[in-house]
Design a protein around this motif. Structure first.
Motif, short mmCIF file in Angstrom:
data_model
loop_
_atom_site.label_atom_id
_atom_site.label_comp_id
_atom_site.label_asym_id
_atom_site.label_seq_id
_atom_site.Cartn_x
_atom_site.Cartn_y
_atom_site.Cartn_z
N ILE A 177 0.83 -1.21 0.00
CA ILE A 177 0.00 0.00 0.00
C ILE A 177 0.87 1.26 0.00
O ILE A 177 1.79 1.38 0.81
CB ILE A 177 -0.92 0.03 1.23
CG1 ILE A 177 -1.84 -1.21 1.23
CG2 ILE A 177 -1.75 1.31 1.27
CD1 ILE A 177 -2.70 -1.32 2.48
N GLN A 178 0.57 2.14 -0.91
CA GLN A 178 1.15 3.47 -0.92
C GLN A 178 0.06 4.48 -0.57
O GLN A 178 -1.11 4.29 -0.92
CB GLN A 178 1.70 3.83 -2.31
CG GLN A 178 3.02 3.18 -2.66
CD GLN A 178 4.19 3.87 -2.00
OE1 GLN A 178 4.30 3.86 -0.78
NE2 GLN A 178 5.07 4.45 -2.79
N VAL A 179 0.45 5.56 0.11
CA VAL A 179 -0.49 6.62 0.48
C VAL A 179 0.04 7.95 -0.01
O VAL A 179 1.18 8.33 0.30
CB VAL A 179 -0.71 6.67 2.01
CG1 VAL A 179 -1.78 7.71 2.35
CG2 VAL A 179 -1.09 5.31 2.56
N SER A 180 -0.78 8.66 -0.78
CA SER A 180 -0.38 9.98 -1.29
C SER A 180 -1.61 10.88 -1.32
O SER A 180 -2.64 10.50 -1.88
CB SER A 180 0.22 9.86 -2.68
OG SER A 180 0.56 11.15 -3.19
N TYR A 181 -1.51 12.04 -0.70
CA TYR A 181 -2.66 12.94 -0.66
C TYR A 181 -3.08 13.38 -2.05
O TYR A 181 -4.26 13.40 -2.38
CB TYR A 181 -2.34 14.16 0.21
CG TYR A 181 -3.52 15.09 0.38
CD1 TYR A 181 -4.52 14.79 1.31
CD2 TYR A 181 -3.65 16.24 -0.39
CE1 TYR A 181 -5.62 15.62 1.46
CE2 TYR A 181 -4.74 17.08 -0.24
CZ TYR A 181 -5.72 16.76 0.69
OH TYR A 181 -6.81 17.58 0.83
N ASP A 182 -2.10 13.70 -2.89
CA ASP A 182 -2.42 14.26 -4.21
C ASP A 182 -1.50 13.64 -5.26
O ASP A 182 -0.28 13.60 -5.08
CB ASP A 182 -2.23 15.78 -4.17
CG ASP A 182 -2.81 16.47 -5.39
OD1 ASP A 182 -3.26 15.76 -6.31
OD2 ASP A 182 -2.83 17.71 -5.41
N LEU A 183 -2.07 13.18 -6.35
CA LEU A 183 -1.30 12.59 -7.45
C LEU A 183 -1.28 13.51 -8.67
O LEU A 183 -1.03 13.06 -9.78
CB LEU A 183 -1.90 11.23 -7.84
CG LEU A 183 -1.89 10.14 -6.78
CD1 LEU A 183 -2.62 8.91 -7.30
CD2 LEU A 183 -0.47 9.78 -6.37
N ALA A 184 -1.55 14.79 -8.45
CA ALA A 184 -1.68 15.72 -9.58
C ALA A 184 -0.38 15.87 -10.37
O ALA A 184 -0.39 15.93 -11.60
CB ALA A 184 -2.15 17.08 -9.08
N SER A 185 0.74 15.92 -9.66
CA SER A 185 2.01 16.10 -10.36
C SER A 185 2.54 14.77 -10.89
O SER A 185 2.40 13.73 -10.23
CB SER A 185 3.05 16.75 -9.44
OG SER A 185 3.55 15.81 -8.51
N ASP A 186 3.14 14.81 -12.06
CA ASP A 186 3.70 13.59 -12.65
C ASP A 186 4.78 12.99 -11.76
O ASP A 186 4.92 11.77 -11.66
CB ASP A 186 4.28 13.91 -14.04
CG ASP A 186 3.19 14.23 -15.05
OD1 ASP A 186 2.04 13.81 -14.83
OD2 ASP A 186 3.50 14.90 -16.07
#
Length: 435
Positions: free
Chosen positions: A369-378
């Motif tokens: 599992i990975q957790v990231s608030y925002d994936l907007a940036s490449d």
């Protein structure tokens, strides 16, 4: 550790325990949340039912709900009452005698915060031998677990309780977490944003001054549960370290660095202090995934047991790092799931990348599992996906999950399916109440 014991005469005990009886007579199940852990409390078992967790997480309420719902006659003692401070094991039989005076007959006994009485296991063992059903709570992992292992081997069942999960928070707020209509999702998102800020301590639902409440809670745990119990020589330095770790969590612990920054005598002292914080459930430790035992022991990452502890304290300087908060929420949800199933959680960290969590059943990795608030940036999107692919290469795990604040998708990278879901949706699907 030796404690100063106080002899309390039976008349004084009668007053205290009678007061406590009156308090629970006014107790009501109205407006209380049914916890998922309730189904783990087995009142028919000959084993002592032991509910452990951080202070104010709802341990007493869970036990009270179980006993009242079962309709059994029970006696109650709260050893966190300041009037019982210093009570020794040599007076526990006096407590039992007074309880029979107050309650007449009972087959169940509820002993709240039992770890405050040194030598309690022998008393509990005697109760169990006499076929009394015993329910215990405590907020110190080591004292309870070590005493249980030494004196009550096979005669106790431990239940870990954390503050409210997101689903429980929704239920208390009256938010429908199952519906997927547009308005329901909007209200669920709003509730999730509130939960991510407030955290899950039950009383925070009704308390306005959240920072004062959390500050007092942390202060009480540090001073009473740790400093007094373990005779901390330099309490100011210890408290500074505790607040620092809560501010910067999640963080990999370096005992030598902590010893240098806070001027402890040695790294060993720093390690002990971190261990005390984990025993009191302020911190949760996650070990590094490795076949080498030394690596797992020395490169531990610590998290706050609830997001409210990260920056809801007075004079806390932790930033509003939403990514850290989201990661902490996911870890706590995973701990609930893994405690129930007997699984473990690790983090993966290599030179080539990192993966936040590996859920393991023994040596088998069940999920990465990975957790990231925002994936907007490449850049961030690539980093998170690469972490999951690294986990797959290292462990052969094909169950790859990327949790975010709001994005949902199913993608394929390098022949591996990766599921992307918002945390609020994942949390709602993974946890349902017990019947």
């Amino acid at each position: 550790m030796q404690h100063t014991q106080t002899i309390i005469d039976k008349r004084a005990l009668e007053i205290v325990l009678s007061d406590q009886k009156r308090e629970i007579e006014h107790w009501s199940e109205a407006q209380l949340c049914t916890r998922k852990e309730a189904c783990m409390v087995d009142l028919d078992s000959p084993q002592a039912q032991v509910v452990i967790g951080v202070r104010r997480s709802g341990k007493s309420t869970l036990c009270m709900q179980s006993l009242v719902s079962a309709g059994v006659r029970f006696a109650y003692v709260d050893f966190d009452d300041e009037r019982l401070m210093g009570l020794g094991a040599n007076q526990l039989n006096d407590v039992l005698e007074v309880l029979y005076m107050i309650y007449d007959t009972f087959e169940y006994i509820f002993l709240d915060e039992i770890q405050n009485v040194e030598g309690w296991p022998l008393f509990v063992n005697r109760l169990l031998r006499n076929r009394m059903h015993v329910v215990l709570t405590g907020s110190n992992a080591k004292l309870l677990s070590s005493d249980l292992a030494t004196h009550l081997t096979g005669r106790s069942s431990e239940i870990d309780l954390y503050p409210f999960s997101f689903v429980e928070f929704c239920r208390m707020k009256g938010v429908d977490y199952r519906s997927r209509t547009t308005i329901a999702i909007a209200l669920l998102r709003k509730c999730f944003d509130e939960y991510m800020k407030k955290g899950g301590f039950p009383e925070l639902l009704w308390i306005k001054n959240e920072k004062k409440y959390i500050s007092n809670l942390v202060d009480n745990i540090l001073k009473r549960d740790i400093e007094q119990r373990y005779k901390i020589a330099f309490p100011a330095q210890f408290e500074n370290m505790a607040h620092h770790l809560l501010n910067v969590s999640p963080v990999v612990v370096s005992a030598p660095n902590l010893a240098e920054v806070f001027h402890f005598k040695s790294a060993h002292t720093a390690r002990n202090y971190v261990d005390y914080l984990k025993q009191a459930y302020l911190l949760i430790g996650v070990k590094k995934y490795s076949a080498k035992s030394k690596v797992r022991l020395t490169q531990e990452k610590v998290y706050a047991v609830d997001v409210a502890l990260m920056n809801q304290r007075e004079n806390a300087f932790a930033g509003e790092n939403l990514g850290w908060r989201l990661e902490t929420m996911v870890l706590i949800e995973l701990m609930r799931m893994c405690k129930t199933n007997g699984w473990d959680v690790y983090y993966l960290c290599e030179r080539s990348g990192e993966c936040d969590f590996l859920v393991c059943d023994g040596q088998t990795v069940l999920q990465a599992i990975q957790v990231s608030y925002d994936l907007a940036s490449d850049k961030s999107r690539k980093r998170e996906i690469n972490g999951l692919l690294l986990a797959h290469k290292q462990t052969k795990c094909t169950n790859l999950l990327l949790l975010t604040d709001h994005e949902s998708a199913d993608i394929e990278q390098e022949g591996q399916k990766i599921t992307i879901r918002p945390v609020y949706e994942w949390a709602c699907k993974k946890e349902e109440p017990c019947n």
